[in-house]
Design a protein around this motif. Structure first.
Motif, PDB file in Angstrom:
ATOM      1  N   THR A   1       0.632  -1.108  -0.047  1.00 20.51           N
ATOM      2  CA  THR A   1       0.024   0.091  -0.029  1.00 20.51           C
ATOM      3  C   THR A   1       0.656   1.125  -0.213  1.00 20.51           C
ATOM      4  O   THR A   1       0.444   2.386  -0.737  1.00 20.51           O
ATOM      5  N   LYS A   2       1.850   1.262   0.506  1.00 17.67           N
ATOM      6  CA  LYS A   2       2.772   2.516   0.396  1.00 17.67           C
ATOM      7  C   LYS A   2       3.092   2.914  -0.756  1.00 17.67           C
ATOM      8  O   LYS A   2       2.775   3.855  -1.275  1.00 17.67           O
ATOM      9  N   GLN A   3       3.458   2.135  -1.969  1.00 13.10           N
ATOM     10  CA  GLN A   3       3.739   2.384  -2.936  1.00 13.10           C
ATOM     11  C   GLN A   3       2.324   2.909  -3.899  1.00 13.10           C
ATOM     12  O   GLN A   3       2.382   3.757  -4.581  1.00 13.10           O
TER      13      GLN A   3
ATOM     14  N   GLU B   1      -7.898   4.944  -7.593  1.00  9.19           N
ATOM     15  CA  GLU B   1      -7.657   5.044  -6.274  1.00  9.19           C
ATOM     16  C   GLU B   1      -8.332   4.172  -5.399  1.00  9.19           C
ATOM     17  O   GLU B   1      -7.784   3.920  -4.274  1.00  9.19           O
ATOM     18  N   GLU B   2      -9.270   3.122  -5.802  1.00 13.13           N
ATOM     19  CA  GLU B   2     -10.101   2.367  -5.130  1.00 13.13           C
ATOM     20  C   GLU B   2      -8.864   1.058  -5.053  1.00 13.13           C
ATOM     21  O   GLU B   2      -9.447   0.362  -4.357  1.00 13.13           O
ATOM     22  N   GLY B   3      -8.070   1.078  -5.760  1.00  7.33           N
ATOM     23  CA  GLY B   3      -7.321  -0.372  -5.734  1.00  7.33           C
ATOM     24  C   GLY B   3      -6.592  -0.619  -4.579  1.00  7.33           C
ATOM     25  O   GLY B   3      -6.295  -1.684  -4.247  1.00  7.33           O
ATOM     26  N   ILE B   4      -6.296   0.607  -3.730  1.00  6.94           N
ATOM     27  CA  ILE B   4      -5.776   0.716  -2.543  1.00  6.94           C
ATOM     28  C   ILE B   4      -6.427  -0.357  -1.332  1.00  6.94           C
ATOM     29  O   ILE B   4      -5.941  -1.040  -0.549  1.00  6.94           O
ATOM     30  N   LYS B   5      -7.928  -0.213  -1.653  1.00  4.62           N
ATOM     31  CA  LYS B   5      -8.610  -0.777  -0.528  1.00  4.62           C
ATOM     32  C   LYS B   5      -8.695  -2.457  -0.321  1.00  4.62           C
ATOM     33  O   LYS B   5      -8.123  -2.900   0.693  1.00  4.62           O
ATOM     34  N   GLY B   6      -8.692  -2.980  -1.408  1.00 10.71           N
ATOM     35  CA  GLY B   6      -8.527  -4.596  -1.628  1.00 10.71           C
ATOM     36  C   GLY B   6      -7.121  -4.934  -1.160  1.00 10.71           C
ATOM     37  O   GLY B   6      -6.887  -5.906  -0.466  1.00 10.71           O
ATOM     38  N   LEU B   7      -6.208  -4.217  -1.705  1.00  6.45           N
ATOM     39  CA  LEU B   7      -4.778  -4.440  -1.476  1.00  6.45           C
ATOM     40  C   LEU B   7      -4.449  -4.399   0.260  1.00  6.45           C
ATOM     41  O   LEU B   7      -3.598  -4.869   0.642  1.00  6.45           O
ATOM     42  N   THR B   8      -5.236  -2.975   0.604  1.00  8.27           N
ATOM     43  CA  THR B   8      -5.037  -2.929   2.122  1.00  8.27           C
ATOM     44  C   THR B   8      -5.322  -4.255   2.788  1.00  8.27           C
ATOM     45  O   THR B   8      -4.763  -4.734   3.804  1.00  8.27           O
ATOM     46  N   ILE B   9      -6.497  -4.960   2.811  1.00 11.09           N
ATOM     47  CA  ILE B   9      -6.802  -6.218   3.305  1.00 11.09           C
ATOM     48  C   ILE B   9      -5.948  -7.112   2.911  1.00 11.09           C
ATOM     49  O   ILE B   9      -5.552  -7.931   3.887  1.00 11.09           O
ATOM     50  N   SER B  10      -5.362  -7.369   1.810  1.00 12.83           N
ATOM     51  CA  SER B  10      -4.379  -8.604   1.576  1.00 12.83           C
ATOM     52  C   SER B  10      -3.134  -8.390   2.438  1.00 12.83           C
ATOM     53  O   SER B  10      -2.504  -9.151   3.022  1.00 12.83           O
ATOM     54  N   ASN B  11      -2.588  -6.925   2.252  1.00 18.76           N
ATOM     55  CA  ASN B  11      -1.555  -6.622   3.090  1.00 18.76           C
ATOM     56  C   ASN B  11      -1.960  -6.790   4.612  1.00 18.76           C
ATOM     57  O   ASN B  11      -0.645  -7.516   5.440  1.00 18.76           O
ATOM     58  N   ALA B  12      -2.819  -6.833   4.980  1.00 15.32           N
ATOM     59  CA  ALA B  12      -3.298  -6.943   6.472  1.00 15.32           C
ATOM     60  C   ALA B  12      -3.394  -8.456   7.012  1.00 15.32           C
ATOM     61  O   ALA B  12      -2.875  -8.837   7.828  1.00 15.32           O
ATOM     62  N   ILE B  13      -3.682  -9.310   5.918  1.00  9.97           N
ATOM     63  CA  ILE B  13      -3.729 -10.553   6.038  1.00  9.97           C
ATOM     64  C   ILE B  13      -2.341 -10.942   5.981  1.00  9.97           C
ATOM     65  O   ILE B  13      -1.905 -12.055   6.861  1.00  9.97           O
ATOM     66  N   HIS B  14      -1.417 -10.802   5.273  1.00  9.67           N
ATOM     67  CA  HIS B  14      -0.101 -10.879   5.380  1.00  9.67           C
ATOM     68  C   HIS B  14       0.679 -10.917   6.608  1.00  9.67           C
ATOM     69  O   HIS B  14       1.316 -11.401   7.138  1.00  9.67           O
ATOM     70  N   LEU B  15       0.529  -9.481   6.943  1.00 11.32           N
ATOM     71  CA  LEU B  15       1.148  -8.977   8.274  1.00 11.32           C
ATOM     72  C   LEU B  15       0.779  -9.612   9.474  1.00 11.32           C
ATOM     73  O   LEU B  15       1.359  -9.851  10.513  1.00 11.32           O
TER      74      LEU B  15
ATOM     75  N   THR C   1       3.239 -11.379  11.936  1.00  8.54           N
ATOM     76  CA  THR C   1       3.277 -11.175  13.285  1.00  8.54           C
ATOM     77  C   THR C   1       2.633 -12.056  14.308  1.00  8.54           C
ATOM     78  O   THR C   1       2.788 -11.733  15.382  1.00  8.54           O
ATOM     79  N   ASP C   2       1.819 -12.827  13.716  1.00  8.01           N
ATOM     80  CA  ASP C   2       0.963 -13.768  14.732  1.00  8.01           C
ATOM     81  C   ASP C   2       0.273 -12.903  15.345  1.00  8.01           C
ATOM     82  O   ASP C   2       0.091 -13.282  16.795  1.00  8.01           O
ATOM     83  N   ASN C   3      -0.602 -11.889  14.961  1.00  7.10           N
ATOM     84  CA  ASN C   3      -1.332 -11.017  15.872  1.00  7.10           C
ATOM     85  C   ASN C   3      -2.409 -10.348  15.033  1.00  7.10           C
ATOM     86  O   ASN C   3      -2.430 -10.425  13.862  1.00  7.10           O
ATOM     87  N   TRP C   4      -3.183  -9.786  15.764  1.00  3.59           N
ATOM     88  CA  TRP C   4      -4.395  -8.748  14.926  1.00  3.59           C
ATOM     89  C   TRP C   4      -3.554  -7.379  14.361  1.00  3.59           C
ATOM     90  O   TRP C   4      -2.510  -7.083  14.767  1.00  3.59           O
ATOM     91  N   VAL C   5      -4.171  -7.117  13.146  1.00  2.49           N
ATOM     92  CA  VAL C   5      -3.568  -6.106  12.707  1.00  2.49           C
ATOM     93  C   VAL C   5      -4.762  -4.952  12.317  1.00  2.49           C
ATOM     94  O   VAL C   5      -6.011  -5.378  11.745  1.00  2.49           O
ATOM     95  N   ASN C   6      -4.701  -3.925  12.865  1.00  3.41           N
ATOM     96  CA  ASN C   6      -5.537  -2.566  12.862  1.00  3.41           C
ATOM     97  C   ASN C   6      -5.553  -2.149  11.518  1.00  3.41           C
ATOM     98  O   ASN C   6      -4.317  -1.749  11.092  1.00  3.41           O
ATOM     99  N   LEU C   7      -6.534  -1.684  10.859  1.00  2.61           N
ATOM    100  CA  LEU C   7      -6.592  -0.799   9.756  1.00  2.61           C
ATOM    101  C   LEU C   7      -6.899   0.447  10.094  1.00  2.61           C
ATOM    102  O   LEU C   7      -7.762   1.097  10.947  1.00  2.61           O
ATOM    103  N   PRO C   8      -6.299   1.656   9.440  1.00  4.07           N
ATOM    104  CA  PRO C   8      -5.213   1.381   8.337  1.00  4.07           C
ATOM    105  C   PRO C   8      -4.027   0.820   8.846  1.00  4.07           C
ATOM    106  O   PRO C   8      -3.686   0.783  10.112  1.00  4.07           O
ATOM    107  N   ILE C   9      -3.203  -0.111   8.211  1.00  3.64           N
ATOM    108  CA  ILE C   9      -2.201  -0.941   8.619  1.00  3.64           C
ATOM    109  C   ILE C   9      -0.983   0.113   8.677  1.00  3.64           C
ATOM    110  O   ILE C   9      -0.980   1.019   8.125  1.00  3.64           O
ATOM    111  N   ASP C  10       0.161  -0.553   9.336  1.00  3.31           N
ATOM    112  CA  ASP C  10       1.454   0.047   9.784  1.00  3.31           C
ATOM    113  C   ASP C  10       1.991  -0.150   8.327  1.00  3.31           C
ATOM    114  O   ASP C  10       2.634  -1.255   8.095  1.00  3.31           O
ATOM    115  N   GLU C  11       2.107   0.669   7.574  1.00  2.07           N
ATOM    116  CA  GLU C  11       2.734   0.476   6.194  1.00  2.07           C
ATOM    117  C   GLU C  11       4.315   0.334   6.185  1.00  2.07           C
ATOM    118  O   GLU C  11       4.726  -0.493   5.394  1.00  2.07           O
TER     119      GLU C  11
END
Length: 387
Positions: free
Chosen positions: A105-107, A328-342, A346-356
């Motif tokens: 999401t950062k890029q 601009e809406e492409g970041i939304k689904g990617l945010t969920i994808s990144n959150a799933i990886h993260l 980290t073996d933990n909950w991830v809050n949105l917006p994620i720590d990019e």
């Protein structure tokens, strides 16, 4: 302006697909005027099939400098999408980018900022938004027909891929080559539709990815994610490339019933009175609201798909039509994808917006150890869009 000239950047499977319908004249008001690919064998394919009808470029620099088009359609490898889009905006072009918007999401946020600074249109190839099933679901939810959402469930396990598929390219299913597995390569459409149809983004995610569980690969090929929304609703997303036969079932439960999409059909289990009202008024102990089961008519078409998104983009330029899939809406689904990886890393909950920054650093760790790291610089545009 009577027509929009389009330049395609990258002639892999998707680039060829876009070339074919454009050259067949299927996009009213749109004409393919230029193609760029650093692999000259791909340019030879264009020459063999279309002669000298299209200007060809083997470098991005000469392509952008040519001013031979109004729109850049980017169909390159995932990591290059934001970089090339930013460069296209800087050269004064409209941009239509293939999915995913990027890998992290950062890029993608930088790409969105570049789009906002320009006076050009920005779209993304979310062709599943043209599917009448998902358009109808979005309408039923946004109109209040389903009531407040309580739960979402999407089981999308019909992405079966064999080991030979992954072995067909050293870049496939690697962190350096693709930036992920089933989430970044197969599922961007479902992750987009999940939030687009409901109008909801998770507030936090807890996920479990299995990396190389079913195949000899380094990225995720089996995922179970649990999400929570601001209104108290919850959701589950399950996906894999190692299951046969697979399932594609999307279910949304609300105060007024439940809607399911499966096998190309939509079914609405509609409550005669909202569940919340029934619960307040019913005094009989065991019991439940009266439910009517209806098949919702949506036709047999899967929508106009890639052609439809391109036509909509051209119409937005020529006629001012509203974009069905704003970039601009492409970041939304990617945010969920990144959150799933993260969450998995980290073996933990991830809050949105994620720590990019944290996501980026974790991704770099994966890339550093990637089997494709030595070859990543040799990955050419011709691999783009091969799902």
């Amino acid at each position: 302006m009577s027509q929009v000239k389009i330049g395609i950047l990258g002639i892999g499977n998707m680039g060829k697909g876009h070339t074919k319908y454009l050259m067949n004249g299927e996009v009213k008001g749109g004409v393919l005027s230029a193609i760029c690919d650093i692999d000259r064998t791909k340019l030879e394919w264009v020459k063999e099939n279309y002669g000298d009808k299209i200007q060809l470029f083997d470098s991005v620099e000469s392509f952008f400098a040519s001013k031979a088009f109004d729109v850049v359609l980017i169909a390159t490898p995932h990591y290059d999408h934001p970089t090339l889009a930013i460069e296209a905006f800087q050269h004064g072009y409209h941009v239509l980018v293939e999915k995913p918007a990027g890998v992290y999401t950062k890029q993608v946020r930088e790409m969105n900022e570049a789009a906002a600074k320009s006076d050009k249109l920005f779209g993304i190839m979310y062709n599943q938004r043209t599917n009448p099933l998902y358009q109808k679901l979005k309408d039923l939810i946004s109109s209040g027909e389903l009531g407040e959402i309580k739960r979402t469930n999407w089981i999308i396990t019909n992405w079966y891929r064999s080991q030979s598929y992954y072995d067909s390219g050293g870049w496939r299913a690697t962190w350096a080559g693709e930036g992920g597995g089933v989430l970044i390569n197969q599922d961007p459409h479902q992750l987009d539709l999940w939030q687009w149809t409901t109008g909801l983004m998770p507030k936090r995610v807890r996920a479990f990815c299995q990396f190389g569980k079913w195949r000899n690969i380094e990225v995720e090929d089996d995922v179970t994610a649990y999400v929570e929304y601001e209104n108290g609703a919850t959701g589950v997303f399950i996906t894999t490339t190692g299951e046969a036969p697979g399932t594609n079932r999307y279910e949304v439960s609300g105060d007024r019933g439940k809607i399911t999409i499966e096998n190309g059909k939509m079914t609405f289990h509609r409550l005669r009175v909202p569940e919340s009202q029934f619960n307040r008024e019913f005094k009989g102990g065991f019991g439940q609201p009266e439910c009517w089961v209806s098949d919702i008519p949506v036709g047999t078409s899967e929508g106009s798909q890639h052609l439809g998104i391109t036509q909509n983009f051209v119409n937005a330029i020529l006629k001012g039509d509203k974009l069905l899939a704003p970039g601009e809406e492409g970041i939304k689904g990617l945010t969920i994808s990144n959150a799933i990886h993260l969450s998995t890393w980290t073996d933990n909950w991830v809050n949105l917006p994620i720590d990019e920054d944290l996501y980026y650093s974790k991704l770099q760790e994966q890339i550093k150890n990637s089997t494709a790291q030595k070859d990543v610089k040799q990955i050419n545009m011709d691999v783009a869009g091969t799902h």
